[in-house]
Design an enzyme around this catalytic site. Structure first.
Site, mmCIF file in Angstrom:
data_model
loop_
_atom_site.group_PDB
_atom_site.id
_atom_site.type_symbol
_atom_site.label_atom_id
_atom_site.label_comp_id
_atom_site.label_asym_id
_atom_site.label_seq_id
_atom_site.Cartn_x
_atom_site.Cartn_y
_atom_site.Cartn_z
ATOM 1 C CG HIS A 61 -24.064 20.665 3.746
ATOM 2 N ND1 HIS A 61 -23.588 21.325 4.014
ATOM 3 C CD2 HIS A 61 -23.161 19.488 3.364
ATOM 4 C CE1 HIS A 61 -23.018 20.854 2.266
ATOM 5 N NE2 HIS A 61 -22.961 20.428 2.584
ATOM 6 N NE ARG A 65 -17.619 10.939 2.001
ATOM 7 C CZ ARG A 65 -17.524 12.135 1.432
ATOM 8 N NH1 ARG A 65 -18.366 12.420 -0.029
ATOM 9 N NH2 ARG A 65 -17.186 13.231 1.648
ATOM 10 C CG ASN A 95 -20.978 14.569 -2.716
ATOM 11 O OD1 ASN A 95 -21.460 14.633 -2.605
ATOM 12 N ND2 ASN A 95 -19.592 15.608 -2.903
ATOM 13 C CG HIS A 181 -20.498 23.537 -2.971
ATOM 14 N ND1 HIS A 181 -19.727 23.107 -2.514
ATOM 15 C CD2 HIS A 181 -19.066 24.441 -3.826
ATOM 16 C CE1 HIS A 181 -18.405 23.290 -2.120
ATOM 17 N NE2 HIS A 181 -18.155 24.281 -2.624
ATOM 18 C CG HIS A 237 -20.577 25.052 2.878
ATOM 19 N ND1 HIS A 237 -20.851 25.710 1.435
ATOM 20 C CD2 HIS A 237 -20.343 23.613 2.066
ATOM 21 C CE1 HIS A 237 -20.620 25.104 0.529
ATOM 22 N NE2 HIS A 237 -20.762 23.689 0.642
ATOM 23 C CG ASP A 310 -19.908 19.955 3.871
ATOM 24 O OD1 ASP A 310 -20.149 19.409 3.616
ATOM 25 O OD2 ASP A 310 -19.485 21.224 3.643
ATOM 26 C CG HIS A 314 -12.524 12.803 2.731
ATOM 27 N ND1 HIS A 314 -12.826 12.427 0.749
ATOM 28 C CD2 HIS A 314 -13.154 13.698 2.528
ATOM 29 C CE1 HIS A 314 -13.553 13.209 0.511
ATOM 30 N NE2 HIS A 314 -13.520 14.104 1.860
ATOM 31 N N PRO A 329 -11.569 17.595 0.391
ATOM 32 C CG PRO A 329 -12.211 19.361 -0.949
ATOM 33 C CD PRO A 329 -11.146 17.309 -1.059
#
Ligand code: DOR
Ligand code: ZN
Ligand code: ZN
Length: 444
Positions: A61, A65, A95, A181, A237, A310, A314, A329
């Site tokens: 997990h 990016r 994502n 998720h 998670h 996870d 950011h 988040p």
């Protein structure tokens, strides 16, 4: 016979537990684990100074990016963080910008990753528009699919049970797992809108919107669809006692599911948000003491299958924001996971056997990563040397990740990964990355 590398004077965690021995490595594989006198000659030798050697961690997990979000993390910095944290294989979440959701986007991501990665990387895909494409995405190397239920990412209409069921049947046919998720979009959005109408922009409002019930609703729905399709479903998670109890029941009745917990859900509660504020804002959120206790007891009972970081980097700007609804988040966890878990082992809350099982053996099995996750002859030489006695404070400013902050910054820990080997190559030594970008491989 002369092999490429011999590691000697270590305590090796094998299938039989710790043995005082060395490891002979040839062409990236473990060829022998034995007392030093019984190991073959080697062109290169490394003294492990009596430290323990574990299978390096596999994190199923991770958000690496790169591409249009390289300002947050790129394939090199993310995999450098992995190596520094004792991981030799991470599975990259889809994502991204662009979203990994078809053959073309997967290929582009792999092409970019190839020359940058310091550890091995495997890839998730989101579901494509056309479910027929699932097979070709798998043939092109995706090891799993990811289903995000909080908003639509990829081509699948997440609100449509029939569509999700068809997707599950297709991944079952392709023999790959689907990671979920579990937060229900409609329940979450209803609550969020009501809170926003009352001008609630605080962390408590965020917790209310991302409630345990929102998690449990999604878990319940997905268990039903897992049962109908017999797809291999892995819950990411899990954070609440409510969600857990549904998973427990389903497991007991034989549904084909597994689940993950993260170090932050095990070690932080919602009370800690007062202190760490946005740095500890993640979804699903950290929860109550009761939820945390339920996670620990599930861990002890054998109900939890994997520990994942996870890792969700950011920028500091993105972690701020006028309103909680604008805060991004996520916590960058690759460089804190192993030290935090080793500290729990030192405290007697977790056994070393459990740590190894949940961070390497089980992820390898669940994601069908063959000949990895165990230190055994014939397996890939992916290993981490750990100094279990080293006490220090986590210093986020020294992270290899671009996100140089963490709620765990300044936490006292005991146990440090000091060397990480990937495919028989020394990649991290005493916190420094000593291998060239591109040393890692893409795992299909
Ligand atoms: O906290 C999170 N951050 N949870 C997610 O599901 C997504 C992730 C991200 O990509 O930043
Ligand atoms: Zn998630
Ligand atoms: Zn995630």
């Amino acid at each position: 016979m002369q092999v490429d590398l011999v590691l000697y004077n270590g305590k090796i965690y094998t299938r039989k537990g710790f043995v005082e021995a060395g490891i002979a490595i040839e062409k990236g594989r473990i060829v022998k684990i034995a007392k030093e006198t019984n190991l073959p000659k080697a062109s290169s030798k490394i003294n492990l100074n009596g430290h323990i050697v574990l299978p390096s961690l596999i994190d199923s997990h991770v958000h690496l990016r790169d591409q249009e979000r390289a300002y947050r993390e790129d394939f090199f910095t993310g995999t450098a963080a992995a190596a520094a944290g004792g991981f030799s294989l991470v599975i990259d979440m889809p994502n991204n910008k662009p979203v990994t959701m078809d053959v073309q986007s997967l290929r582009e991501r792999m092409k970019l990753a190839k020359r940058k990665i310091a550890v091995n990387v495997a890839f998730y895909s989101a579901f494509p528009e056309s479910l027929k494409e699932i097979r070709s995405i798998v043939n092109n190397g995706a090891v799993a699919f990811k289903l995000f239920l909080l908003e639509k990412i990829g081509g699948l209409n997440i609100g449509d049970d029939e569509a999700v069921l068809r997707a599950f049947r297709e991944v079952k046919r392709a023999n790959v797992p689907v990671a979920v998720h579990a937060e229900a979009k409609d329940a979450f959005e209803d609550k969020m809108r009501r809170l926003q109408d009352e001008n609630r922009n605080d962390i408590e409002a965020f917790l209310e919107a991302h409630s345990a019930t929102v998690e449990a609703k999604a878990v319940q729905r997905i268990i039903g669809l897992a049962e109908k399709s017999d797809a291999q479903v892995h819950f990411c998670h899990v954070s609440s006692a409510e969600g857990l109890s549904l998973i427990k029941k389903a497991k007991e009745s034989g549904v084909n599911i597994t689940c993950e917990v993260t170090p932050h859900h095990l070690l932080l509660t919602s009370k800690d948000l007062k202190r760490y504020k946005n740095l500890a804002v993640t979804i699903p959120p950290v929860r109550t003491r009761e939820d945390v206790n339920a996670l620990w007891s599930a861990l002890k009972q054998g109900l939890i299958d994997t520990l994942g970081s996870d890792h969700a980097p950011h920028t500091m700007e993105e972690k701020q924001g006028e309103s909680i609804w604008e805060v991004k988040p996520g916590i960058a966890g690759l460089e804190t996971t192993l030290p935090l878990l080793l500290t729990q082992v030192d405290k007697g809350r977790l056994t070393m056997a459990k740590l190894v099982q949940l961070t390497s053996k089980n992820p390898a099995e669940i994601f069908h990563l063959s000949a990895r996750g165990t230190l055994s002859e014939g397996y890939h030489a992916d290993l981490v040397v750990v100094d279990v006695k080293r006490e220090y404070k986590i210093d986020a400013s020294r992270f290899h990740s671009k996100a140089k902050f963490s709620p765990f910054d300044g936490w006292k820990v005991k146990g440090k990964p000091v060397k990480t080997f990937v495919n028989g190559n020394l990649v991290m030594d005493e916190g420094e990355i000593v291998a060239k970008p591109g040393t890692g491989q893409i795992i299909r």
